[in-house]
Scaffold this active site. Sequence first.
Site, short mmCIF file in Angstrom:
data_model
loop_
_atom_site.label_atom_id
_atom_site.label_comp_id
_atom_site.label_asym_id
_atom_site.label_seq_id
_atom_site.Cartn_x
_atom_site.Cartn_y
_atom_site.Cartn_z
N LYS A 1 31.22 49.07 38.36
CA LYS A 1 31.97 47.83 38.29
C LYS A 1 31.16 46.66 38.85
CE LYS A 1 36.54 45.97 39.56
NZ LYS A 1 37.76 46.25 40.34
N CYS B 1 39.60 47.37 35.78
CA CYS B 1 40.59 46.59 36.51
C CYS B 1 40.53 45.11 36.12
CB CYS B 1 40.41 46.80 38.01
SG CYS B 1 41.75 46.15 39.04
N GLU C 1 41.46 53.86 35.70
CA GLU C 1 40.63 53.69 36.90
C GLU C 1 41.14 54.63 37.99
OE1 GLU C 1 39.58 50.08 40.08
OE2 GLU C 1 41.33 49.97 38.76
#
Length: 260
Positions: A83, A131, A18
């Site tokens: 995301k 994440c 990321e």
Amino acid sequence: MTRRARQDTSVRLVAWPEAAVPVYFVDHPGYADSVAELSRTLGIPILAGALDAVFKPDGSYDNWNAAFLFEPDGRVHQRPYHKLYLVPIVERVPFINPDWFGNMKWFGGFEKGDSLPVYRIAQGSFGVLICYESAFEDLARRYRRDGADFLVNITNDAWYGRTWAPAQHASHLVMRAIETRVGIARAANSGISEFVDPLGRVHLSTPLMEERVEASPVLTTDIRTPYVRFGDWVALVAIVGTGACIAASFMQRTPRGDTP
């Protein structure tokens, strides 16, 4: 490091962490061109964490924490992954329009993604978790239901330093693998990078703060578990059953006895 990974001729996908490219490609097209050229030269797809933005007619824009798949023919997959689950405050302040924060850095400005693209390469299909999305079981389940053969988790854990948090963060993937019987590859910028097999066993786990390239087959299965098919039905049944038992305990029964 990507060129070093390619020295292993069995490598068919490279995952960058990321925020590996901490810029917007729309502002720095040369960055995207460089990654695309690297993918084309090495002949392997590269999954890279970066930022995405789309401008509106009035000059404002929406922006996302994203992952881009660069394909060996030099093109970028037309659907970057945006995301879905954003870190509160840092990525989005709950219940507040992100446009209100303007250009404030690291404070609530990202938009929430709205789709889960399944990327297809020659060796199989995969979905992306960014994440702490590894903690949300519904994403892994939906990817599996939509045909993903394995998952890739990319993360920026640098802000945790050498605390216990990176290990706790990585441990969520053990549950995701067991629940869905899917293999997972994890790329973290400061560690822990690792592979998790469908039984939740961890392989080639890297230390913190150590530059390392690891290559391995992602062990997976074609099993669709009851959890993938039906979701959290066990929890729902347990809640309903508990509620029924509590209600029954408060029910008053008519007293029995001889009528005078």
